[in-house]
Design a protein around this motif. Structure first.
Motif, mmCIF file in Angstrom:
data_model
loop_
_atom_site.group_PDB
_atom_site.id
_atom_site.type_symbol
_atom_site.label_atom_id
_atom_site.label_comp_id
_atom_site.label_asym_id
_atom_site.label_seq_id
_atom_site.Cartn_x
_atom_site.Cartn_y
_atom_site.Cartn_z
ATOM 1 N N ALA A 189 50.216 37.644 37.455
ATOM 2 C CA ALA A 189 51.221 37.661 38.522
ATOM 3 C C ALA A 189 50.959 36.594 39.582
ATOM 4 C CB ALA A 189 51.256 39.041 39.180
ATOM 5 N N THR A 190 49.703 36.109 39.680
ATOM 6 C CA THR A 190 49.370 35.171 40.765
ATOM 7 C C THR A 190 48.845 33.835 40.265
ATOM 8 O OG1 THR A 190 47.149 36.110 40.913
ATOM 9 C CG2 THR A 190 48.841 37.063 42.339
ATOM 10 N N ARG A 191 48.431 33.757 38.976
ATOM 11 C CA ARG A 191 47.829 32.527 38.490
ATOM 12 C C ARG A 191 48.515 32.081 37.201
ATOM 13 N NH1 ARG A 191 43.428 35.392 40.651
ATOM 14 N NH2 ARG A 191 43.404 36.665 38.771
ATOM 15 N N THR A 192 48.606 30.743 37.065
ATOM 16 C CA THR A 192 49.213 30.150 35.874
ATOM 17 C C THR A 192 48.162 29.330 35.146
ATOM 18 O OG1 THR A 192 51.326 29.974 37.034
ATOM 19 C CG2 THR A 192 51.077 28.694 35.018
ATOM 20 N N TYR A 252 40.146 34.059 29.089
ATOM 21 C CA TYR A 252 41.416 33.368 28.822
ATOM 22 C C TYR A 252 41.696 32.277 29.858
ATOM 23 C CZ TYR A 252 42.116 37.383 25.803
ATOM 24 O OH TYR A 252 41.965 38.340 24.849
ATOM 25 N N ASN A 253 41.251 32.480 31.079
ATOM 26 C CA ASN A 253 41.505 31.508 32.143
ATOM 27 C C ASN A 253 40.156 31.093 32.726
ATOM 28 O OD1 ASN A 253 42.355 29.988 34.333
ATOM 29 N ND2 ASN A 253 43.996 31.402 34.900
ATOM 30 N N PRO A 254 39.591 29.974 32.294
ATOM 31 C CA PRO A 254 38.245 29.568 32.734
ATOM 32 C C PRO A 254 38.157 29.242 34.217
ATOM 33 C CG PRO A 254 39.283 27.813 31.462
ATOM 34 C CD PRO A 254 40.188 28.984 31.351
ATOM 35 N N TYR A 255 39.305 29.196 34.915
ATOM 36 C CA TYR A 255 39.287 28.887 36.343
ATOM 37 C C TYR A 255 39.041 30.121 37.200
ATOM 38 C CZ TYR A 255 41.481 24.760 34.336
ATOM 39 O OH TYR A 255 41.744 23.673 33.567
ATOM 40 N N ILE A 256 38.982 31.294 36.581
ATOM 41 C CA ILE A 256 38.744 32.534 37.318
ATOM 42 C C ILE A 256 37.249 32.839 37.257
ATOM 43 C CG2 ILE A 256 39.244 35.004 37.456
ATOM 44 C CD1 ILE A 256 41.901 34.431 36.087
ATOM 45 N N SER A 257 36.645 33.198 38.377
ATOM 46 C CA SER A 257 35.217 33.506 38.417
ATOM 47 C C SER A 257 34.936 34.445 39.568
ATOM 48 C CB SER A 257 34.391 32.209 38.566
ATOM 49 O OG SER A 257 34.728 31.560 39.783
ATOM 50 N N GLY A 258 33.697 34.942 39.621
ATOM 51 C CA GLY A 258 33.259 35.796 40.729
ATOM 52 C C GLY A 258 33.902 37.160 40.699
ATOM 53 N N GLU A 259 34.191 37.706 41.862
ATOM 54 C CA GLU A 259 34.745 39.056 41.967
ATOM 55 C C GLU A 259 36.164 39.139 41.424
ATOM 56 O OE1 GLU A 259 34.478 40.187 46.008
ATOM 57 O OE2 GLU A 259 32.275 40.325 46.035
ATOM 58 N N GLN A 260 36.838 37.992 41.315
ATOM 59 C CA GLN A 260 38.204 38.003 40.786
ATOM 60 C C GLN A 260 38.250 38.183 39.275
ATOM 61 O OE1 GLN A 260 39.939 34.318 42.120
ATOM 62 N NE2 GLN A 260 40.156 34.993 44.249
ATOM 63 N N ASP A 261 37.099 38.065 38.643
ATOM 64 C CA ASP A 261 37.042 38.155 37.176
ATOM 65 C C ASP A 261 37.026 39.629 36.755
ATOM 66 O OD1 ASP A 261 36.870 37.531 34.557
ATOM 67 O OD2 ASP A 261 34.785 36.841 34.589
#
Length: 631
Positions: free
Chosen positions: A139-142, A181-190
C-alpha cells in the motif's frame, strides 16, 4: 500395652491381632495412595481428552477459516490475471517502446493498489516475469526491479519450484519477509508474510512465463486464531514441514525453530503428546492443515487442570482419614473376638511341642477356625500313628542295611578269585593271563566301587587303556591307542562309560579282517563346551549312511536292530551297532538335545565327536545334580 509384645531377638510384633490391624492399616494407606494416583491420572487423562476434543473442533474451525481465506486469495489472483494490462506484461513483446513499458507498469501498479485497498487481508502483490523482471508492491511502497541476478535467485528458490510443479494451482509458502521480495525494506519495517504463489502464463502461451505472488500479513493470519486466546492458556502457532514457526500468537517466536513438532513417523492428521517446558508439564496438540503440509500447534499447560484435581483429592483425603479411624476402631474389637479360637489353637500346639501327644479340642466353632481345629485333632491323633509307623520303618531299614552288607561279599569274592587266578598264572609264567586278569580287575573296579553316574576324564581314559589291553590280547596287539589331552582337562567330569562303546564301534566296524587300526582321542574346549573326538584309521562311513546316522543322532533316536526279514544281512551293513545310539541317548537325557554325538566328514577313516558341557566336581557326589558348570 498387652497387644504389643516384641521379641528381644527379632524385634517383630508377635501379637496376631496387632499385626492384622497394622497390616490392614498399611494396606488401606497403600491402596488409597494408588487409588488417588490412578484417580489423578484418570481425571487428568479425561480432562486432556476433553481438551483435545475441544481443540480439535477449534482447529477444524481455524482450518476452515484459513481455507476460505486461501480460496478467496486464489479467486482474486485468477481475477487479477484476467486484466488486459497484466496479460500484456506477462507476454514477451519486444515491439513495445520503453515509454510504453513504463505506462504499462504504472497501470499494473494501479491495479495492484486497487486490490490492496479493497481487500484488507492482501498485504502486497508481485509479478516476477522471465523477461521483464519484478513488479509490484504494497500500500505504501512500489517495486520495479529488473536486476537479472535477483530474479534468477528467485527462480532457483523452493517456492518457485513448487509453484511451477503445481501449475496451475496455488501454493502456500510461509516464513517469508517483506525484504525477500523488496530488497529496499529493512529494519523494523521488515515484516513477516504468508505468500500464495502460482506460476502463470499468457492466455495463448503453452509455457509459464511469470510468477504471481499474493502476500498476506502474518499478523492478519494470526489474528484469525489468536484473537480470543488467553496467553495463560498456552501458545498457538503454525509450523511448516521444516519445523519453522511461520505464524504464531506470540510474534517474537515467528521465524524460529519450533521446540515441539508432531512425531516424526506419525501420519495422523491430529494428535497430542506430553512434554516439559521451563520445568512445567504441558500438553502438545497438533493438527494438519488441509491446504499445505503445515501443522497447527497448541501448547496447553497442564497446571490449568491440576487445581480442579487437587480440590477433589483434598476431599478424598478428608473422607479417607475419617474412614480409617472408624475402620481402626471396628477392626480392633472385631479381630480380637475373631482370633480367640486361634489363641486356643496356639496353646494346644505348644502342648504338643512339649511332648503331650494326642491332645484334641472339644468345643469347635462352625467357621474356618473350626475346620482348622478339626484338622488339628486329626493331626494330633495321626502323629501317634505316624510315630509308630516310623519306628517300623526304622526297623525295616536296619534289616535292609544288614542285607546290603551281606551283598557286598559278592564283589570281594570276585576280586579274590581274580587274584587267585593271577597268582596261579604267575606261577606257570603265563604273562598274558596275568595281564588279562589285572586289566579285567581294573575294569571291574569302577563298576563296583562307585554308584556315581559321572567320573573324571582321567578315570575314563584309564578305563580305556585297560580295555585296549584286553582287546589287543584278542587281536594280537593290532590296536594302537593314543590320546592327546591337556593335563588341566583331565579333571573335567563326564558321564561314565561313554567312550568305550565308541571305540568298540571303531574296532568292530572300522577294522578290516586281519588288519590293524589306529585309534586316537583328542579333547579341546570351546567356551562352556567340552569336545571329545574319537578318530580311527578304519574303513570310514558311507556318505549317505553318515547323513542318516547324523540325522538320527540329532533327533535322539534309539537303536533299531537289523531288519529280520533279511537274516543274511550282517549287522555291519546298517552302519553302526547299538553303542553310538545308546551313548548319544544317555548324553541327551543328561544335558539336553544340544549335546551328544556327531559324525563329521573326514578324508581318511572315521571320526566321532562328542559335545558335553564342561563340568567340575562339587562338594557332594551323589548324582548328576551335584555337579556344576566349569567357570
Amino acid at each position: 500395652m498387652r497387644g504389643w509384645r516384641r521379641s528381644g531377638k527379632t524385634g517383630k510384633i508377635q501379637h496376631l491381632g496387632t499385626q492384622l490391624i497394622v497390616f490392614f492399616m498399611a494396606v488401606s494407606i497403600i491402596v488409597f495412595s494408588l487409588a488417588t494416583y490412578l484417580l489423578y491420572t484418570f481425571m487428568l487423562g479425561l480432562i486432556k481428552e476433553q481438551n483435545e476434543k475441544l481443540l480439535y473442533q477449534q482447529f477444524q474451525q481455524i482450518d476452515h477459516n484459513i481455507h476460505n481465506l486461501i480460496s478467496d486469495v486464489d479467486r482474486l489472483s485468477k481475477l487479477f490475471l484476467l486484466d488486459n494490462d497484466v496479460q500484456s506484461y506477462i507476454q514477451s513483446n519486444a515491439t513495445r517502446s520503453q515509454l510504453e513499458n513504463i505506462d504499462l507498469k504504472k497501470d499494473i501498479y494501479g491495479r495492484i493498489a486497487n486490490f490492496i485497498s479493497n481487500y484488507s487481508y492482501i498485504h502486497s502483490i508481485y509479478i516476477i516475469s522471465d523477461a521483464n523482471g519484478a513488479l509490484g508492491g504494497d500500500a505504501t511502497r512500489t517495486l520495479v526491479h529488473s536486476d537479472r541476478a535477483w530474479t534468477d535467485s528467485f527462480f532457483q528458490s523452493q517456492g518457485y519450484e513448487r509453484a511451477k510443479q503445481s501449475f496451475p494451482n496455488l501454493t502456500v509458502e510461509g516464513g517469508m519477509t517483506e525484504s525477500y521480495y523488496n530488497p529496499y525494506i529493512s529494519g523494523e519495517q521488515d515484516g513477516r508474510l504468508i505468500s500464495l504463489i502460482r506460476g502463470v502464463r499468457a492466455l495463448y502461451d503453452s509455457q509459464t512465463s511469470a510468477t504471481l505472488i499474493f502476500n498476506m500479513d502474518e499478523q492478519y493470519l494470526a489474528s484469525t486464531y489468536s484473537a480470543s486466546l488467553d496467553m495463560a492458556e498456552g501458545n498457538m502457532y503454525i509450523v511448516n514441514a521444516d519445523g519453522k514457526i511461520i505464524s504464531g500468537s506470540s510474534p517474537e517466536s515467528v521465524g524460529q525453530q519450533s521446540p515441539y513438532l508432531p512425531p516424526a513417523h506419525d501420519t495422523a492428521a491430529f494428535g497430542s503428546y506430553d512434554a516439559v517446558k521451563n520445568g512445567d508439564p504441558i500438553q502438545i496438540v497438533y493438527y494438519k492443515l488441509q491446504d499445505s503440509d503445515w501443522y497447527m500447534m497448541r501448547e496447553v499447560p497442564l497446571g490449568l487442570f491440576s487445581q480442579q484435581i487437587f480440590s477433589v483429592q483434598r476431599i478424598m483425603l478428608l473422607v479417607f482419614g475419617l474412614s480409617i479411624l472408624v475402620i481402626f476402631g471396628v477392626s480392633y474389637f472385631s479381630l480380637r473376638r475373631m482370633i480367640r479360637p486361634l489363641h486356643l489353637l496356639a496353646h494346644k500346639m505348644r502342648d504338643v511341642s512339649k511332648g503331650d501327644l494326642g491332645v484334641t479340642f472339644t468345643d469347635i466353632p462352625n467357621n474356618e477356625f473350626g475346620t482348622v481345629m478339626r484338622r488339628f485333632n486329626e493331626m494330633s491323633l495321626s502323629i501317634v500313628e505316624l510315630l509308630r509307623h516310623n519306628n517300623e520303618i526304622q526297623e525295616n531299614k536296619r534289616k535292609l542295611e544288614i542285607e546290603a552288607l551281606q551283598y557286598q561279599i559278592n564283589p570281594h569274592f570276585l576280586y579274590n578269585t581274580l587274584n587267585m587266578i593271577r597268582w596261579m598264572a604267575s606261577m606257570v609264567k603265563a604273562d598274558n593271563i596275568v595281564n588279562s586278569v589285572v586289566a579285567l580287575g581294573n575294569i571291574l573296579r569302577p563298576v563296583f566301587a562307585s554308584k556315581d553316574s559321572m567320573c573324571t576324564l582321567r578315570d575314563e581314559l584309564n578305563y580305556l587303556e585297560n580295555y585296549i589291553k584286553i582287546i589287543n590280547l584278542r587281536f594280537n596287539s593290532t590296536i594302537q591307542f593314543e590320546f592327546d589331552v591337556e593335563p588341566d582337562m583331565l579333571n573335567y567330569r563326564i558321564p561314565r562309560f561313554i567312550l568305550q562303546p565308541v571305540i568298540e564301534n571303531s574296532i568292530k566296524f572300522g577294522r578290516e579282517e586281519g588288519e590293524g587300526i589306529e585309534i586316537s582321542i583328542e579333547v579341546h574346549e570351546d567356551g562352556q563346551d567340552l569336545w571329545i573326538s574319537v578318530i580311527d584309521s578304519g574303513a570310514g562311513f558311507d556318505p549317505q549312511r553318515r547323513e542318516q546316522l547324523n540325522a538320527r543322532l540329532a533327533a535322539g533316536e534309539s537303536y533299531e536292530p537289523p531288519d529280520q526279514s533279511h537274516p543274511d544281512r550282517p549287522e555291519s551293513d546298517t552302519g553302526t551297532g547299538v553303542g553310538l545310539y545308546n551313548v548319544n541317548k544317555r548324553i541327551q537325557l543328561y544335558f539336553g538335545q544340544g549335546y551328544g554325538l556327531h559324525v563329521p566328514q573326514v578324508p581318511i577313516g572315521a571320526e566321532v565327536t562328542i559335545r558335553l558341557p564342561k563340568m567340575v566336581e562339587s562338594a557332594q557326589q551323589d548324582g548328576l545334580n551335584d555337579y556344576r558348570p566349569a567357570e
